[in-house]
Design a protein around this motif. Structure first.
Motif, PDB file in Angstrom:
ATOM      1  N   ILE A 145      -3.805  23.135  43.683  1.00 17.40           N
ATOM      2  CA  ILE A 145      -4.981  22.681  42.945  1.00 17.40           C
ATOM      3  C   ILE A 145      -4.657  22.559  41.459  1.00 17.40           C
ATOM      4  N   MET A 146      -3.862  23.490  40.948  1.00 16.84           N
ATOM      5  CA  MET A 146      -3.487  23.425  39.546  1.00 16.84           C
ATOM      6  C   MET A 146      -2.685  22.164  39.245  1.00 16.84           C
ATOM      7  N   GLN A 147      -1.867  21.737  40.195  1.00 15.23           N
ATOM      8  CA  GLN A 147      -1.104  20.500  40.015  1.00 15.23           C
ATOM      9  C   GLN A 147      -2.044  19.300  39.975  1.00 15.23           C
ATOM     10  N   LEU A 148      -3.067  19.325  40.807  1.00 16.08           N
ATOM     11  CA  LEU A 148      -4.059  18.251  40.797  1.00 16.08           C
ATOM     12  C   LEU A 148      -4.839  18.250  39.491  1.00 16.08           C
ATOM     13  N   VAL A 149      -5.104  19.443  38.970  1.00 13.90           N
ATOM     14  CA  VAL A 149      -5.808  19.551  37.686  1.00 13.90           C
ATOM     15  C   VAL A 149      -4.973  18.932  36.575  1.00 13.90           C
ATOM     16  N   ALA A 150      -3.671  19.232  36.584  1.00 14.34           N
ATOM     17  CA  ALA A 150      -2.782  18.672  35.573  1.00 14.34           C
ATOM     18  C   ALA A 150      -2.748  17.155  35.658  1.00 14.34           C
ATOM     19  N   ASP A 151      -2.914  16.614  36.874  1.00 16.38           N
ATOM     20  CA  ASP A 151      -2.865  15.176  37.083  1.00 16.38           C
ATOM     21  C   ASP A 151      -4.193  14.511  36.731  1.00 16.38           C
ATOM     22  N   LYS A 152      -5.309  15.131  37.139  1.00 19.11           N
ATOM     23  CA  LYS A 152      -6.621  14.491  37.002  1.00 19.11           C
ATOM     24  C   LYS A 152      -7.399  14.935  35.766  1.00 19.11           C
ATOM     25  N   GLY A 153      -6.990  16.039  35.164  1.00 19.57           N
ATOM     26  CA  GLY A 153      -7.698  16.501  33.980  1.00 19.57           C
ATOM     27  C   GLY A 153      -8.502  17.756  34.241  1.00 19.57           C
ATOM     28  N   LEU A 154      -8.641  18.577  33.205  1.00 18.29           N
ATOM     29  CA  LEU A 154      -9.285  19.878  33.362  1.00 18.29           C
ATOM     30  C   LEU A 154     -10.765  19.768  33.689  1.00 18.29           C
ATOM     31  N   THR A 155     -11.428  18.669  33.249  1.00 19.07           N
ATOM     32  CA  THR A 155     -12.858  18.542  33.541  1.00 19.07           C
ATOM     33  C   THR A 155     -13.125  18.402  35.040  1.00 19.07           C
ATOM     34  N   GLN A 156     -12.080  17.997  35.824  1.00 20.79           N
ATOM     35  CA  GLN A 156     -12.239  17.966  37.272  1.00 20.79           C
ATOM     36  C   GLN A 156     -12.194  19.372  37.862  1.00 20.79           C
ATOM     37  N   PHE A 157     -11.790  20.349  37.035  1.00 29.08           N
ATOM     38  CA  PHE A 157     -11.751  21.743  37.468  1.00 29.08           C
ATOM     39  C   PHE A 157     -13.023  22.464  37.021  1.00 29.08           C
ATOM     40  N   PHE A 158     -13.262  22.485  35.731  1.00 24.79           N
ATOM     41  CA  PHE A 158     -14.538  22.977  35.233  1.00 24.79           C
ATOM     42  C   PHE A 158     -14.774  22.449  33.830  1.00 24.79           C
ATOM     43  N   SER A 159     -16.025  22.431  33.457  1.00 27.17           N
ATOM     44  CA  SER A 159     -16.410  22.122  32.080  1.00 27.17           C
ATOM     45  C   SER A 159     -17.342  23.220  31.608  1.00 27.17           C
ATOM     46  N   ILE A 160     -17.525  23.295  30.319  1.00 25.96           N
ATOM     47  CA  ILE A 160     -18.385  24.327  29.757  1.00 25.96           C
ATOM     48  C   ILE A 160     -19.832  23.891  29.906  1.00 25.96           C
ATOM     49  N   LYS A 161     -20.604  24.707  30.583  1.00 25.89           N
ATOM     50  CA  LYS A 161     -22.018  24.383  30.744  1.00 25.89           C
ATOM     51  C   LYS A 161     -22.739  24.724  29.443  1.00 25.89           C
TER      52      LYS A 161
END
Length: 443
Positions: A208-224
């Motif tokens: 999943i971390m590799q996918l995050v590096a590829d797609k961007g951190l906002t696909q993992f979480f953003s600050i609410k």
């Protein structure tokens, strides 16, 4: 004018990185006793140049072709029969090929080391000048909104992060960087179940971390971070309309806005368009045309719940520690990125940026902190790219030197010619592919 400012910053940054890189080779060669005939920023192809002067037997200049730089040392190939007449009388002891392998290795690696040193100096200086912002809202105001990959990892809306990899002391410059994206990441969170608060540890897989590096951190979480507006520029003479004080923004140009992060992303996506804000005020939904101020900003103030930060001034010793850590993290990130490209986990067109997209990283106005941060990042990347075992990169030359050290034999002229030609052809084709993707990305 904005494009011109970005290009100027890009050219200044590249010029500095290339000059420092070649300066490393030059200083190492001179220290070892090798005669350096030419030192050029950019290439003087066909003998054309913008500027030159001679100093202590070396020609310094600026070429017309802005694709790098070079130094020319006397005697780079042992059996070079076509060297100019003026080089024939140079003593053997001042020729590159006459030096032992370990000295030639120092000369070839010095450019890479200088790029890393430049990054270290810049990062340390930035930390010393600007200090660091320590996040003080972990476990309270730092509430996340998971993206698609975050949900896959087991995160839920409203989770409160209390620590990342068992570290509750985080800084703003680390929070949304790929420093956290090294695989086996463990998030310590607090999750509400009714009136109860449950403490959990969520282990995020390397995949999943590799996918995050590829797609961007906002696909993992953003600050609410819910926010309210104080006033909006709603007329052409930019007088503030306070009729919508404390209104909640829910959409920009029809696209849903859930967090402050969403809002900033929508602003960038609609940079050249008119902006229509959909807001809720006094229980009613309204849409208004918002005008930018003279600097291109939307005129309103925030009542936000972003994580709070505590500015910290740091001394020279602390800046060295922080700067060294930053360089090391940048090296790790770049190395991991190159590894993912080689393994096919990340596409070349996504993992390697060309000059057009790199220039686009610079701001449309000069921001000192952003400019120097990018120069440090790119300088580190330039050093690592030069480690690749391909001619004419430094890593290719060092690979051959390593072979010479193992076998005790010097590479022949024919070998160097074939090695350089194959490597140069690969680099040209790869560069053309990257440039093609750059052009396609803006069309």
């Amino acid at each position: 004018m904005e494009i011109v400012i970005m290009i100027v910053q890009f050219m200044l940054g590249i010029s500095l990185m290339v000059t420092v890189h070649e300066l490393g080779h030059f200083l190492a060669a001179r220290a070892i006793g090798i005669k350096v005939k030419k030192f050029y920023l950019f290439f003087d192809t066909f003998g054309w140049r913008l500027f030159r002067f001679h100093y202590k037997g070396t020609e310094f200049g600026i070429g017309w072709l802005p694709i790098g730089g070079y130094i020319r040392m006397i005697g780079t190939i042992a059996d070079d029969e076509n060297e100019p007449d003026e080089d024939v009388n140079v003593p053997t002891t001042q020729r590159y090929y006459s030096k032992p392998v370990w000295q030639r290795m120092i000369v070839m690696s010095a450019g890479i080391l200088m790029n890393l040193l430049l990054a270290l100096v810049i990062y340390c200086s930035l930390f010393l000048y600007y200090g660091r912002n320590q996040i003080t809202g972990l476990g309270s105001s730092f509430t996340i909104l998971p993206g698609e990959l975050g949900i896959q990892a087991g995160l839920q809306p409203g989770d409160q992060v209390t620590a990342i990899n068992a570290d509750s002391l985080l800084y703003e410059d680390e929070l949304l960087s790929t420093h956290l994206m090294h695989g086996n990441t463990v998030l310590s969170i607090v999750r509400k179940h009714g009136n109860e608060r449950v403490h959990l540890h969520v282990a995020v897989s390397p995949k999943i971390m590799q996918l995050v590096a590829d797609k961007g951190l906002t696909q993992f979480f953003s600050i609410k971070a819910g926010f309210k507006i104080d006033s909006v520029y709603t007329n052409l003479d930019l007088r503030k309309n306070t009729a919508f004080k404390n209104a909640h923004i829910i959409a920009l140009n029809g696209d849903s806005v859930r967090t402050y992060n969403d809002f900033i992303i929508r602003l960038k996506e609609n940079k050249q368009r008119q902006l229509y804000l959909t807001v809720i005020h006094d229980g009613k939904t309204n849409t208004m045309l918002a005008h930018r101020d003279k600097d291109g900003h939307i005129g309103f103030s925030l009542d936000s719940k972003l994580p709070s930060y505590k500015p910290e001034s740091i001394n020279i010793s602390q800046s060295l520690t922080a700067g060294s850590s930053k360089v090391w993290n940048t090296i790790s990130e770049n190395t991991k990125g190159l590894s993912q490209i080689v393994k096919g986990e990340v596409k070349v067109k996504d993992g390697l940026l060309g000059p057009i997209r790199i220039a686009g990283l610079f701001s449309s106005h000069f921001d000192g902190k952003r400019f120097w941060s990018l120069v440090a990042l790119l300088s580190t990347g330039l050093g690592l790219i030069n480690l690749l075992p391909l001619a004419p990169l430094d890593g290719g030359v060092m690979a051959v030197l390593f072979w010479e050290a193992l076998t005790g034999k010097k590479a022949s002229r024919n070998f160097w010619a074939g090695f350089y030609l194959s490597g140069l052809l690969f680099v040209i084709l790869l560069s053309a592919y990257i440039l093609f993707n750059d052009i396609r990305s803006i069309t």
